[in-house]
Scaffold this motif. Sequence first.
Motif, PDB file in Angstrom:
ATOM      1  N   UNK A 155      11.036  -7.535  -2.167  1.00  0.00           N
ATOM      2  CA  UNK A 155      11.406  -8.354  -1.023  1.00  0.00           C
ATOM      3  C   UNK A 155      11.058  -7.777   0.326  1.00  0.00           C
ATOM      4  N   UNK A 156      10.395  -6.629   0.346  1.00  0.00           N
ATOM      5  CA  UNK A 156      10.001  -6.040   1.623  1.00  0.00           C
ATOM      6  C   UNK A 156       8.783  -6.789   2.163  1.00  0.00           C
ATOM      7  N   UNK A 157       8.804  -7.194   3.431  1.00  0.00           N
ATOM      8  CA  UNK A 157       7.657  -7.918   4.001  1.00  0.00           C
ATOM      9  C   UNK A 157       6.359  -7.126   3.845  1.00  0.00           C
ATOM     10  N   UNK A 158       5.250  -7.850   3.774  1.00  0.00           N
ATOM     11  CA  UNK A 158       3.951  -7.240   3.532  1.00  0.00           C
ATOM     12  C   UNK A 158       3.617  -6.139   4.529  1.00  0.00           C
ATOM     13  N   UNK A 159       3.845  -6.405   5.831  1.00  0.00           N
ATOM     14  CA  UNK A 159       3.506  -5.408   6.847  1.00  0.00           C
ATOM     15  C   UNK A 159       4.417  -4.181   6.764  1.00  0.00           C
ATOM     16  N   UNK A 205       2.726  -0.402  -2.886  1.00  0.00           N
ATOM     17  CA  UNK A 205       2.696  -1.532  -1.958  1.00  0.00           C
ATOM     18  C   UNK A 205       3.095  -2.821  -2.662  1.00  0.00           C
ATOM     19  N   UNK A 206       2.526  -3.047  -3.822  1.00  0.00           N
ATOM     20  CA  UNK A 206       2.812  -4.264  -4.572  1.00  0.00           C
ATOM     21  C   UNK A 206       4.273  -4.336  -5.003  1.00  0.00           C
ATOM     22  N   UNK A 207       4.794  -3.231  -5.484  1.00  0.00           N
ATOM     23  CA  UNK A 207       6.161  -3.236  -6.002  1.00  0.00           C
ATOM     24  C   UNK A 207       7.193  -3.344  -4.881  1.00  0.00           C
ATOM     25  N   UNK A 208       6.919  -2.758  -3.731  1.00  0.00           N
ATOM     26  CA  UNK A 208       7.836  -2.907  -2.596  1.00  0.00           C
ATOM     27  C   UNK A 208       7.906  -4.363  -2.152  1.00  0.00           C
TER      28      UNK A 208
END
Length: 204
Positions: A97-101, A90-93
Amino acid sequence: MRFRFCWDVDCPDWLLAEITTLSKLTSVKLRLLTGNVAKAIYGPTLSYDVVTKLAKDAKLDEPGAKAVVAAVRWVLESAAGAGVTANILDSELQQLGLPKEHAAAITKVYTEHQEALQQHLKSTSLKVRGETTWSCDVVGVDVGDGNLSPVVKLSLHDESKCIQKGQDQESATKAATSIVLTPDQLQALIHEMTEARRLMEGLH
């Protein structure tokens, strides 16, 4: 920058390019897509209807939709193979630049399927028992842009398997696992294998 879900190396450029496209999907649709892709890795092949529906919903052309599917599949397989936790993924995605959701949508599915994915990867990994030998031969030329280049054939021979099956030398040669590479592909393979060996040695 190195990422643990990429096996502690830089994120591939092609995946970085697809992060923007993934961001254009709604997090709900991304989660549904990721779930279908995850099941397709270790189960029935992904339905073509899923790809066409994705293309329609996200206003992508067919190649673009297939690229998105490939990106999601690569993320899941790479993360499972590297054995990273959902929190790390989750953190690395998000760092990519991938949005949190959106990152949460992928990691939720990853958590649900992680064990099955890892079991599948273990069962389908290249495994060789007993004595093995490699052979390398120049088998032809690849004509491209008017240039002639040698084509290399690499073959992996599992001698113990041949003995168990009672194969003669000619049959064993035909049964060998072989790949054909251009010089550039061979250099890329050598680089990747060298990097893989470095990473494996670092685990000791």
